[in-house]
Design an enzyme around this catalytic site. Structure first.
Site, PDB file in Angstrom:
ATOM      1  CB  CYS A 149      -0.659   2.590   3.936  1.00  0.00           C
ATOM      2  SG  CYS A 149      -2.295   2.070   3.491  1.00  0.00           S
ATOM      3  CG  ASP A 150       2.846   1.094   4.318  1.00  0.00           C
ATOM      4  OD1 ASP A 150       2.159   1.595   5.211  1.00  0.00           O
ATOM      5  OD2 ASP A 150       2.773  -0.091   3.993  1.00  0.00           O
TER       6      ASP A 150
ATOM      7  CB  CYS B 227      -0.926  -0.018   1.215  1.00  0.00           C
ATOM      8  SG  CYS B 227      -1.992   1.441   1.317  1.00  0.00           S
TER       9      CYS B 227
END
Lengths: 308, 107
Positions: free
Chosen positions: A139-140, A136
């Site tokens: 997200c990261d 992701c």
């Protein structure tokens, strides 16, 4: 609970929500299980969607899903933020159980469970997941500020992730086992023109290196078989998806990749009253708009089935 | 008991010196799966607050702690007992799956 609903919708991407909008407007009083942590589906982990018709300037994936959800709710669809964990779809009355242990019964079921990230399948990929291996980018990506990272894959999602990650990373290397991208031309061009993105063509990842965190990758050239190692601090895996059909095994006819097989051009599965749509049935197009279209078709097919 | 927020300043007292096990939820506002798992952690905290303390660490605001523990994916949920990390979970999971992972801390 002995009430038998007209229709239960399982899954909540563009397919599930569109089915809910159509079923609600047909006054079928649908209930939709959105998923406890997957509500909104794959688009929840994307950024800007530029190709959904009607949005001249693009729309953020999560915002698009939030609008579809509200639209379904506006027409009276019952939204449940839980998972379906068991299904018995064989009888005239379908019996489904949710993650909290409640049972719901229905005359028809629309399956829209979508797909999950495909893994490369390496032992060290799993071991270092959360320690440099990610699925992701939105997200990261933040954690890789100023670093050199790899993205593996060659489709739209790989190219989108690589482009997104250049906001944070010093350099992004896109590793693809073929010599050209499968991604749409406009996205591929954008990536090729991005000075922070480099390409490693005809290359596959055969191991992820590092004791406690990703330190590098072992690579193999798919043309001449030569192996090499290269230093990276992160690996984003974007090599496609697998249909989430594990609950359907033994009940619904699936093809050898696990996609639900539908009759002709309809959304009808091999079981009466069970319909399928979205990424769960689609090897080919896999777009938000095609998923929404097939969700609409599933609701219309269910409506027709219920009226007989 | 509701979850509480933990900062770099309070980490030592709230987490490392806690007498009960502590689950630290590393999260950020812009992370979809973090927002999805948030309400599930609230429920678990309400139901099992006497067995396990659940605290939330915002990785945007408290990056020093996130870096110290090598966080590269969120949500990451780490369980600390006596100041040591005894369990690491990465990624949003449904409530039954989380409860199963946390089983040994909830008895």
């Amino acid at each position: 609970m002995s009430e038998v609903r007209n229709v239960v919708i399982v899954g909540s991407g563009p397919a599930g929500y569109t089915a809910a909008i159509y079923a609600a407007r047909a006054q079928l009083d649908p209930i939709i299980y959105e998923g406890s942590v997957t509500a909104g589906g794959a688009l929840m982990n994307t950024t800007e969607v530029e190709n959904f018709p009607g949005f001249t300037d693009g729309v953020m994936g999560p915002d698009l899903m939030d609008s579809m959800r509200k639209q379904a709710k506006r027409f009276g669809a019952e939204l449940v933020t839980d998972d379906i964990v068991e299904m018995d779809l064989s009888g005239d009355v379908k019996v489904l159980k949710d993650g909290s242990g409640n049972t719901v019964k229905a005359k028809s079921v629309i399956l829209a469970t979508g797909s999950a990230y495909r893994e490369i399948g390496l032992v060290n990929e799993k071991r270092l997941s959360g320690h440099g291996v990610s699925w992701c980018a939105t997200c990261d990506g933040f954690f890789f500020r100023g670093q050199t990272i790899a993205v593996v894959g060659g489709g739209d999602s790989a190219v989108e992730e690589a482009t997104f990650l250049t906001r944070f990373a010093e350099k992004v290397v896109l590793i693809h086992r073929r010599s050209e991208l499968r991604a749409s031309k406009i996205m591929a061009e954008r990536a090729k023109n991005n000075p922070k993105i480099e390409f490693l063509w005809n290359t596959e990842v055969i191991d992820v290196l590092g004791a406690d965190k990703v330190e590098g990758l072992k690579l193999r050239n798919t043309v001449d078989g030569t192996e090499s190692e290269q230093a990276f601090t992160g690996l984003f895996v974007a090599i496609g998806h697998i249909p989430r059909s594990e609950l359907l095994l033994g009940q619904i006819t699936l093809d050898n990749e696990g996609y639900v097989i539908c009759e002709d051009r309809s959304t009808r599965t091999n079981l009466k009253g069970v319909f399928a749509c979205g990424d769960l049935v689609d090897h080919t197009y896999r777009q938000a708009i095609t998923a929404a279209g097939s969700g609409c078709a599933a609701a219309l097919d269910a409506e027709k089935f219920l009226s007989h | 008991m509701a979850t509480s927020k933990v900062t770099t300043a309070s980490f030592d007292a709230e987490v490392l010196k806690s007498t009960t096990p502590v689950l630290v939820d590393f999260w950020a506002e812009w992370c979809g799966p973090c927002r999805a798992v948030g309400p599930i952690l609230e429920e678990i905290s309400d139901e099992y607050g006497s067995k396990i303390k659940i605290v939330k660490l915002n990785t945007d605001e408290e990056s020093a702690i996130a870096i110290k523990y090598g966080i590269t994916s969120i949500p990451s949920m780490y369980v600390f007992v006596n100041g040591e990390v005894v369990k690491q979970m990465v990624g949003a999971k449904p409530k039954p799956a989380l409860l199963k992972e946390l089983e040994s801390f909830l008895v």
